[in-house]
Scaffold this motif. Structure first.
Motif, PDB file in Angstrom:
ATOM      1  N   ASP A   1      -1.018  -2.370  -2.588  1.00 16.40           N
ATOM      2  CA  ASP A   1       0.332  -2.128  -2.070  1.00 16.40           C
ATOM      3  C   ASP A   1       1.363  -2.947  -2.844  1.00 16.40           C
ATOM      4  OD1 ASP A   1       0.169  -4.701  -1.091  1.00 16.40           O
ATOM      5  OD2 ASP A   1       0.097  -4.126   1.024  1.00 16.40           O
ATOM      6  N   SER A   2       2.581  -2.984  -2.343  1.00 16.62           N
ATOM      7  CA  SER A   2       3.642  -3.642  -3.112  1.00 16.62           C
ATOM      8  C   SER A   2       3.497  -5.160  -3.105  1.00 16.62           C
ATOM      9  CB  SER A   2       5.014  -3.218  -2.593  1.00 16.62           C
ATOM     10  OG  SER A   2       5.055  -3.400  -1.215  1.00 16.62           O
ATOM     11  N   ARG A   3       2.549  -5.696  -2.293  1.00 15.41           N
ATOM     12  CA  ARG A   3       2.256  -7.133  -2.360  1.00 15.41           C
ATOM     13  C   ARG A   3       0.935  -7.372  -3.101  1.00 15.41           C
ATOM     14  NH1 ARG A   3       3.584  -8.291   3.948  1.00 15.41           N
ATOM     15  NH2 ARG A   3       3.399 -10.492   3.404  1.00 15.41           N
ATOM     16  N   ALA A   4       0.461  -6.345  -3.765  1.00 10.56           N
ATOM     17  CA  ALA A   4      -0.777  -6.399  -4.574  1.00 10.56           C
ATOM     18  C   ALA A   4      -2.035  -6.522  -3.714  1.00 10.56           C
ATOM     19  CB  ALA A   4      -0.720  -7.526  -5.611  1.00 10.56           C
ATOM     20  N   ARG A   5      -1.910  -6.250  -2.413  1.00  7.53           N
ATOM     21  CA  ARG A   5      -3.097  -6.300  -1.534  1.00  7.53           C
ATOM     22  C   ARG A   5      -3.878  -5.003  -1.704  1.00  7.53           C
ATOM     23  NH1 ARG A   5      -0.119  -7.490   4.096  1.00  7.53           N
ATOM     24  NH2 ARG A   5       0.798  -5.513   3.443  1.00  7.53           N
ATOM     25  N   VAL A   6      -5.192  -5.109  -1.866  1.00 10.26           N
ATOM     26  CA  VAL A   6      -6.021  -3.911  -2.040  1.00 10.26           C
ATOM     27  C   VAL A   6      -6.155  -3.207  -0.691  1.00 10.26           C
ATOM     28  CG1 VAL A   6      -8.316  -3.059  -2.671  1.00 10.26           C
ATOM     29  CG2 VAL A   6      -7.254  -4.902  -4.003  1.00 10.26           C
ATOM     30  N   LEU A   7      -5.978  -1.875  -0.725  1.00 10.63           N
ATOM     31  CA  LEU A   7      -5.997  -1.090   0.520  1.00 10.63           C
ATOM     32  C   LEU A   7      -7.338  -0.388   0.696  1.00 10.63           C
ATOM     33  CD1 LEU A   7      -2.431   0.489   0.148  1.00 10.63           C
ATOM     34  CD2 LEU A   7      -3.079  -1.614   1.379  1.00 10.63           C
ATOM     35  N   ASP A   8      -7.735  -0.265   1.956  1.00  8.87           N
ATOM     36  CA  ASP A   8      -8.972   0.489   2.223  1.00  8.87           C
ATOM     37  C   ASP A   8      -8.646   1.981   2.374  1.00  8.87           C
ATOM     38  OD1 ASP A   8      -7.981   0.920   4.765  1.00  8.87           O
ATOM     39  OD2 ASP A   8      -9.275  -0.567   5.732  1.00  8.87           O
TER      40      ASP A   8
ATOM     41  N   LEU B   1      -8.186  -9.728  -0.433  1.00 11.40           N
ATOM     42  CA  LEU B   1      -8.459  -9.051  -1.703  1.00 11.40           C
ATOM     43  C   LEU B   1      -7.172  -8.503  -2.336  1.00 11.40           C
ATOM     44  CD1 LEU B   1     -10.741  -8.374  -3.651  1.00 11.40           C
ATOM     45  CD2 LEU B   1     -10.911  -6.129  -2.577  1.00 11.40           C
ATOM     46  N   TYR B   2      -6.963  -8.862  -3.596  1.00 10.21           N
ATOM     47  CA  TYR B   2      -5.760  -8.477  -4.342  1.00 10.21           C
ATOM     48  C   TYR B   2      -6.179  -7.856  -5.675  1.00 10.21           C
ATOM     49  CZ  TYR B   2      -3.361 -11.404  -0.962  1.00 10.21           C
ATOM     50  OH  TYR B   2      -2.875 -11.925   0.216  1.00 10.21           O
ATOM     51  N   ALA B   3      -5.283  -7.028  -6.228  1.00 14.83           N
ATOM     52  CA  ALA B   3      -5.565  -6.474  -7.566  1.00 14.83           C
ATOM     53  C   ALA B   3      -4.266  -6.338  -8.340  1.00 14.83           C
ATOM     54  CB  ALA B   3      -6.248  -5.116  -7.457  1.00 14.83           C
TER      55      ALA B   3
END
Ligand SMILES: Cc1cc2nc3c(=O)[nH]c(=O)nc-3n(C[C@H](O)[C@H](O)[C@H](O)COP(=O)(O)OP(=O)(O)OC[C@H]3O[C@@H](n4cnc5c(N)ncnc54)[C@H](O)[C@@H]3O)c2cc1C
Length: 581
Positions: free
Chosen positions: A521-528, A537-539
């Motif tokens: 997402d826009s905060r770099a958090r990885v989405l399920d 978890l970030y990417a």
């Protein structure tokens, strides 16, 4: 700071806990680590390769940052940038991520500047120069950096630029020198002498390493960022590969399992794991799974075998979703044997060569399919579209005459001024490079029908007189013209293909990495799969989907987002960790 290529830790211990574990040492990872450290977090970078810096260190190091205001507060605007992006972007899945990029990339740049990293505004037309909102001042470039500032034990450990970007495979060149030599611009011989003199008079460095201490383009960017990391004592472990992600009973990511020279161990991450392990361009199975026209891993122009999508698979295994995986950051490439290394080939980018005058690109039916001087990603996209439509592309052919050969390179096939036909190794002819005295004879050699190829060449010869390409508009915009030959009139990108002998080289649909990856997402958090963030978890970078969907807006449009979402990942981790205290 320690760079530890040979860590041999067997079990988890107290020292194996960090606030943040960053996977991958390219632009995205280095930025996430730097920002996290500056926000007071303890950080470890793990890097599977024997050298740090990733593709980013081998790159042009250009960052596409709209609305940066580095020249003047009146330059560019959020609205102008979004007008441009709205006009060009294909397949964007998260509008808020695109807008976040426009808003946050300038903040990232200001932060970087504040750490002491130097850069300047380049003159580089956006890749869709005719679209509303396009400009020529959004690409940011780095000045040369003295690699020895990293320390004599470390500077040879940064991933080195490919031979093809160095003069005679050894001497570093900046962008101005590269373009001057590419075009044999006025004074290019003097440039060569200056580069050679600079290297050979630097005797003290040669006692340390043959590597040129003069870090340019991508090496200058990554060298500068690593200098900041080293000065802050951030730990980097080389030869340390992410295998799996550790997850607690609530589904939060708590660490990583890594391998190092065959040993496996785990490292805990109190507040976050940032996946910045690049794309999957070196994983044939993932290419076959995602791409409409898969191509071969060895057509990629990124460091061999580094980015194999292991972090993407590890995250997918724990429920992460993906986006924009259907395309690469395309760039035309060609192959030649590697000098001095038996049985190895070198991939050469041909991005600017395919649009030079006295040449044309045709599919295997002898028919054009694109404005050859267009941006490299669009060129690759046209190859894919044509392959899907005709089955006769990927590879296509770059056909050129003796006038082209005298002046321009065709991928790694150097112009006659550097390599006459007599000096071309005999095993290259009719395997890597094809030559004939007439277009019809060349067509027979490359198994392209002579009639259509002859007609295509006749058309180009006609367009060379008028300067107008009624089929694809070659040379009709600022981007095309930038890489044309100003001496070729009336159109710098179109010259007659008339002077024999005639040549052809096969052009593959290569890449600079893959465009898609983990959906963040826009905060770099990885989405399920349900669109919820996976805690911890970030990417960032090519490990995640591009904010621009499937589009390459301008020079630097992969490194700009890699840095920005690395920066945003660290911001979010710091905010979460503060809330937990
Ligand atoms: C010649 C060239 C020129 C380019 N020029 C530009 C340019 O000027 N501007 C631009 O925007 N883009 C450019 N690109 C593209 C750009 O370099 C990449 O898109 C960008 O560097 C990707 O950054 P990244 O941080 O996502 O990945 P990378 O820089 O590729 O870093 C990923 C790192 O992760 C490591 N890694 C992979 N798997 C694992 C694992 N399992 N465990 C631990 N580590 C792992 C890799 O070894 C690598 O070091 C260029 C590319 C090339 C090849």
């Amino acid at each position: 700071m320690s760079v530890r290529p040979h860590v041999a830790v067997l079990a988890v211990s107290d020292t194996q806990q960090f606030d943040v574990v960053v996977v991958g040492s390219g632009a995205a990872g280095a930025m996430a680590a730097l920002r996290a450290k500056d926000l007071g977090l303890s950080v470890l970078i793990i890097e599977k390769a024997h050298k740090f810096g990733g593709t980013s260190a081998t790159s042009g190091g250009v960052m596409w940052v709209p609305n940066h205001k580095l020249n003047s507060p009146d330059d560019d605007s959020r609205e102008e940038a979004l007008t441009y992006l709205d006009a060009i972007c294909r397949g964007v899945q998260q509008r808020d991520r695109l807008e976040t990029y426009v808003d946050e990339a300038p903040h990232m740049l200001q932060y970087l500047k504040g750490t002491g990293v130097k850069f300047e505004v380049g003159v580089w037309p956006d890749y869709y120069p005719e679209k509303p909102g396009a400009r020529s001042d959004r690409s940011i470039v780095c000045p040369t950096f003295d690699g020895r500032e990293l320390g004599d034990d470390r500077y040879p450990l940064m991933r080195e630029q490919f031979n093809r970007f160095k003069l005679f495979g050894r001497y570093a060149m900046d962008l101005t020198e590269t373009f001057s030599l590419m075009m044999q611009a006025k004074g290019w011989r003097k440039t060569v002498v200056t580069i050679l003199r600079r290297y050979w008079t630097d005797r003290s460095s040669r006692k340390v390493s043959k590597r040129d201490r003069r870090f340019t383009i991508g090496a200058a960017l990554m060298g500068q960022i690593f200098k900041q990391l080293f000065d802050r004592g951030v730990e980097l472990r080389l030869e340390t590969r992410l295998e799996t992600l550790q997850v607690d009973a609530g589904g939060a990511v708590t660490g990583v399992e890594v391998s190092n020279f065959g040993r496996h161990y785990t490292i805990g991450a109190r507040h976050g794991v940032v996946l910045a392990a690049g794309g999957f361009e070196w994983n044939q199975e993932l290419r076959d799974r995602f791409y409409a026209v898969p191509g071969l891993t060895r057509h990629s122009s990124t460091p061999e075998d580094a980015n194999r999508g292991e972090a993407l698979i590890a995250a997918e295994t724990i429920g992460a979703s993906l986006e924009h995986t259907e395309e690469g950051w395309w760039i035309p490439t060609m192959t030649l044997p590697m000098k001095g290394a038996s049985n190895f080939h070198e991939i050469h980018q041909a991005a600017f060569d395919v649009g030079r005058p006295h040449s044309v690109c045709v599919n295997r039916n002898g028919v054009r399919f694109v404005d050859e001087a267009i941006g490299y990603d669009q060129f690759g996209q046209a190859m894919v579209d044509d392959q899907l439509a005709t089955g006769a592309n990927c590879p296509c052919w770059l056909v050129f005459d003796a006038d082209f050969r005298a002046k321009f390179s065709a991928g790694g096939f150097m112009p006659t001024v550097l390599m006459t036909d007599a000096k071309v190794p005999s095993d290259w002819w009719d395997h890597y490079v094809f030559r004939a005295d007439s277009i019809a004879a060349l067509a027979a050699k490359i198994a392209v029908p002579a009639g259509p190829l002859g007609q295509t060449v006749a058309n180009i010869n006609e367009y060379a007189k008028t300067g107008v390409d009624p089929e694809f508009g070659r040379g009709s915009n600022a981007y095309d013209q930038m890489f044309g030959d100003p001496e070729c009139k009336p159109n710098p990108c179109i010259g007659p293909i008339a002077k024999g002998p005639f040549y052809a080289v096969p052009i593959n649909n290569g890449d600079l990495g893959s465009k898609g990856g983990l959906r963040a997402d826009s905060r770099a958090r990885v989405l399920d799969g349900a669109g919820a963030p996976i805690p911890g978890l970030y990417a960032a970078g090519n490990n995640s989907g591009s904010p621009f969907g499937l589009t390459y807006p301008g020079a630097g449009a992969t490194i700009g987002p890699a840095l920005t979402f690395g920066y945003l990942a660290a911001n979010d981790i710091a905010e979460r960790s503060a809330n937990q205290r």
